[in-house]
Design an enzyme around this catalytic site. Structure first.
Site, mmCIF file in Angstrom:
data_model
loop_
_atom_site.group_PDB
_atom_site.id
_atom_site.type_symbol
_atom_site.label_atom_id
_atom_site.label_comp_id
_atom_site.label_asym_id
_atom_site.label_seq_id
_atom_site.Cartn_x
_atom_site.Cartn_y
_atom_site.Cartn_z
ATOM 1 N N HIS A 150 -7.075 8.250 4.672
ATOM 2 C CA HIS A 150 -7.420 9.162 3.569
ATOM 3 C C HIS A 150 -6.273 10.141 3.291
ATOM 4 O O HIS A 150 -6.489 11.217 2.738
ATOM 5 C CB HIS A 150 -8.701 9.950 3.874
ATOM 6 C CG HIS A 150 -9.816 9.090 4.363
ATOM 7 N ND1 HIS A 150 -10.671 8.419 3.532
ATOM 8 C CD2 HIS A 150 -10.192 8.763 5.631
ATOM 9 C CE1 HIS A 150 -11.538 7.736 4.244
ATOM 10 N NE2 HIS A 150 -11.274 7.918 5.526
ATOM 11 N N SER B 52 19.867 16.101 -7.441
ATOM 12 C CA SER B 52 19.334 16.860 -8.567
ATOM 13 C C SER B 52 20.471 17.575 -9.269
ATOM 14 O O SER B 52 21.381 18.104 -8.619
ATOM 15 C CB SER B 52 18.291 17.881 -8.083
ATOM 16 O OG SER B 52 17.993 18.822 -9.097
#
Length: 492
Positions: A164, A294
């Site tokens: 999960h 970036s």
């Protein structure tokens, strides 16, 4: 009409035309050639030669000179002439028949004799798909090979397992990689089956009845059947589809693209895992010394290769519905609304799978694990996971299970509050050590908290899996792996 901002001198530039990123950025030259016009139309010409040779062998009046003239023109294609013919006749096959006839006037009377357009179109598609799968399968094997080495190397390194997307019991780095490996083995099996199941359309005529060939051979059904078989042999196929309409069943396309789309699902799952692990700084894909993560944030080390794989894989997954919908609307013996769709779908499925595997191989060749970060992350969760073991040790030492459970529950909630509300480290073990009740097992806490005792048979599972499942598959590619596994440099 050109945009107002496009200078006149640029109108003939290739950069003023749409170019697929699959050819300009991602796919290999080999796969691009496999779906090129040169490959397509030279294959058409080979098929006309196979047909002429087989018809001659079976008694039709076709000369060796005619066949020799055709053989001399296989790759000498006048694309300009073909385009001009197609403008006039609005039929791509007849345009190339006329173009080849101009190049081979002696053979002109016997080109395409008895055939329908799908003789060259469909049979070429089957040849191209077969060659495409032959290109892809060694790439899949190369990824499996590199990943199996990674799994074996890290099979005993504990790491947090997740269910999960929440921390669960421990697994190992290598065991997690074996989950990716198993999916890839299933893909190798599916792609191998798709390749092995491919047959040849052969010579079936306009609606699949072979009526034109029966007329050519004056009603001799045995010769027509022999023709079908012989042309398939010349094209490198053992068998033909026993029945067809004008085309081979487009369900064949579904089977092939289904295997490719399933590969896309595998890659997306694997690379999503890598991206999550990269965000936790536990594992990282290759990052080159000059690479920029970036434009604004110089410190960034974005998992761009895994992100590319996920992007391409999503496109690959969606192509399955195209193939299924195309087959669903092939009314009666065929409709032509498959043509434009298949020009896009077949090529993009193979080129996308090729590009995805090249990128994935590059990732697998340079995966980096950070054991100290892995250990630190375990340390934040392991105390909670060890509570059951602490209770068991206390019971062995004479404690009451219910009393112990309540004390450890209270301490766990206190430690959890420190982590969640105050952003501090998990101090459950310090609280256990400070609680006099647990004095009988304090000396055993290091042993209880040894991460290697929480991984079960994970290392053995990896070893057994590689020996029993992975290696037999890789043995099929023993002659090609060394070449395909060479370091992959991505174009961009």
């Amino acid at each position: 009409m050109f945009s107002i901002d496009a200078p006149v001198e640029l109108r003939d530039s290739e950069y003023c035309n749409y170019r697929s990123p699959l050819s300009t950025r991602y796919a290999s030259k080999e796969m691009q050639y496999n779906f090129s016009d040169q490959k397509k139309f030279s294959t058409w010409r080979k098929l006309w030669i196979y047909l002429a040779k087989a018809e001659k062998e079976l008694g039709l009046e076709i000369s060796e000179e005619q066949i020799a003239q055709l053989e001399g023109a296989i790759h000498d294609i006048n694309f300009k002439s073909a385009a001009e013919h197609e403008k006039l006749v609005r039929h791509d096959v007849m345009a190339h028949v006329h173009t080849l006839a101009e190049r081979c006037p002696l053979a002109a009377p016997i080109i395409h004799l008895g055939a329908t357009s799908c003789y060259v179109g469909d049979n070429t598609d089957l040849i191209v798909m077969k060659h495409g799968l032959e290109l892809l399968l060694p790439r899949v094997a190369a990824v499996i090979s590199r990943l199996s080495k990674f799994a074996d190397e890290y099979k005993s390194i504990p790491i947090l397992g997740f269910t999960h997307l929440q921390p669960a019991q421990l697994t190992t780095v290598g065991k997690r990689a074996s989950l990716w490996l198993y999916d890839l083995l299933m893909d190798e099996r599916a792609l191998s089956r798709a390749k092995d199941d491919l047959r040849f359309r052969g010579v079936k005529g306009t609606t699949g009845t072979q009526a034109s060939f029966l007329q050519l051979f004056k009603g001799d059904s045995a010769k027509v059947r022999a023709l079908d078989k012989r042309v398939a042999e010349l094209a490198g196929f053992d068998t033909c589809y026993p029945v067809t309409g004008q085309t081979y069943s487009r369900k064949v396309d579904i089977e092939v693209i289904s295997a490719l789309s399933s590969l896309g699902a595998t890659v997306h799952k694997m690379c999503s895992d890598i991206r999550i692990l990269a965000s936790r700084k536990e594992l990282e894909e290759p990052f080159e010394t000059s690479q920029i993560g970036s434009s604004a944030m110089p410190y960034k080390r974005n998992p761009m290769r895994s992100e590319r794989c996920c992007a391409l894989a999503r496109h690959l997954i969606t192509l399955h519905s195209n193939a299924a919908n195309t087959h669903a609307v092939q009314w009666m013996e065929r409709t032509l609304d498959d043509s434009a769709n298949r020009r896009l779908t077949l090529a993009e499925a193979f080129l996308t799978a090729d590009a995805t595997l090249l990128t994935l191989l590059n990732i697998c060749q340079g995966l980096v694990v950070y054991p100290k970060v892995v250990a630190r992350n375990i340390a934040q969760e392991l105390p909670f996971m060890a509570t059951e073991n602490i209770i068991m040790e206390m019971v062995k030492a004479g404690g009451d299970r219910q009393v112990c459970h309540e004390k450890i529950r209270v301490l766990s909630h206190e430690a959890g509050a420190q982590v969640k509300q105050h952003g501090k480290d998990n101090d459950l073990i310090d609280r256990v050590k400070a609680e006099p009740y647990f004095a009988p097992i304090i000396g055993k806490l290091d042993q209880i908290l040894d991460a290697s005792t929480f991984i079960g048979r994970a290392p053995e599972q990896v070893t057994e899996f590689i020996q029993e499942e992975v290696n037999p598959v890789l043995s099929k590619y023993a002659g090609t792996l060394s070449e395909v596994e060479k370091p992959v440099a991505l174009n961009i």
